[in-house]
Design a protein around this motif. Structure first.
Motif: not given
Length: 123
Positions: A20, A22-28, A30-31, A53
Motif C-alpha cells: 500500500s 509503495q502504491d501510494l508513493s507511486g501515485q503521489f 504521478k500526481l 509535497q
C-alpha cells in the motif's frame, strides 16, 4: 485496511502495508508530476507547497524502507523455527534453515524457497 493484533508473525499484514505504501508513493509521484506539468504559469506552485509535497514523498520513502527492514528482521527471526506455509493449494511444514534476499525475501525450508508472505503459522 484492517489492523490485526500482534501474535507470532504478521507477515500478511506487513506485506499489505508495504504494498500500500509503495502504491501510494507511486501515485503521489504521478500526481506531483501532473501538477507541475499542468500548473498555471501565471500562478505557479509556491516554494512552500512544493517543499511540503517533497517532504511527504520523503516520509513515504522512509516508511517503505522501515517496512523492508522489518520484513528482513522478521525473516531472520524465523531461522531455526518450525513454520507452516501455504504453497499453492497445499501446505508445507518444516524448519527454516536460512533466508535468501533476492527478488524479495525467501525462506529456505528443506530444498524449497518460499516467500515470507506465504507463512501461515510459526511454532
Amino acid at each position: 485496511m484492517e489492523i490485526q493484533g500482534v501474535q507470532g508473525t504478521t507477515t500478511q499484514s506487513t506485506t499489505a502495508v508495504t504494498k500500500s505504501a509503495q502504491d501510494l508513493s507511486g501515485q503521489f509521484m504521478k500526481l506531483l508530476a501532473a501538477e507541475l506539468k499542468y500548473q498555471d504559469p501565471m500562478s505557479p506552485l509556491e516554494d512552500k507547497d512544493l517543499m511540503a509535497q517533497v517532504a511527504q514523498l520523503s516520509t513515504l520513502d522512509s516508511i517503505n524502507e522501515m517496512k523492508e527492514s522489518q520484513e528482513r528482521l522478521m525473516a531472520a527471526s524465523l531461522v531455526g523455527r518450525q513454520v507452516k506455509v501455504a504453497d499453492g493449494d497445499s501446505e508445507l511444514e518444516g524448519l527454516v534453515w536460512g533466508v535468501r534476499l533476492r527478488d524479495g525475501i525467501g525462506l529456505l525450508i528443506g530444498d524449497k524457497e518460499v516467500s515470507l508472505d506465504q507463512v501461515i503459522e510459526v511454532r
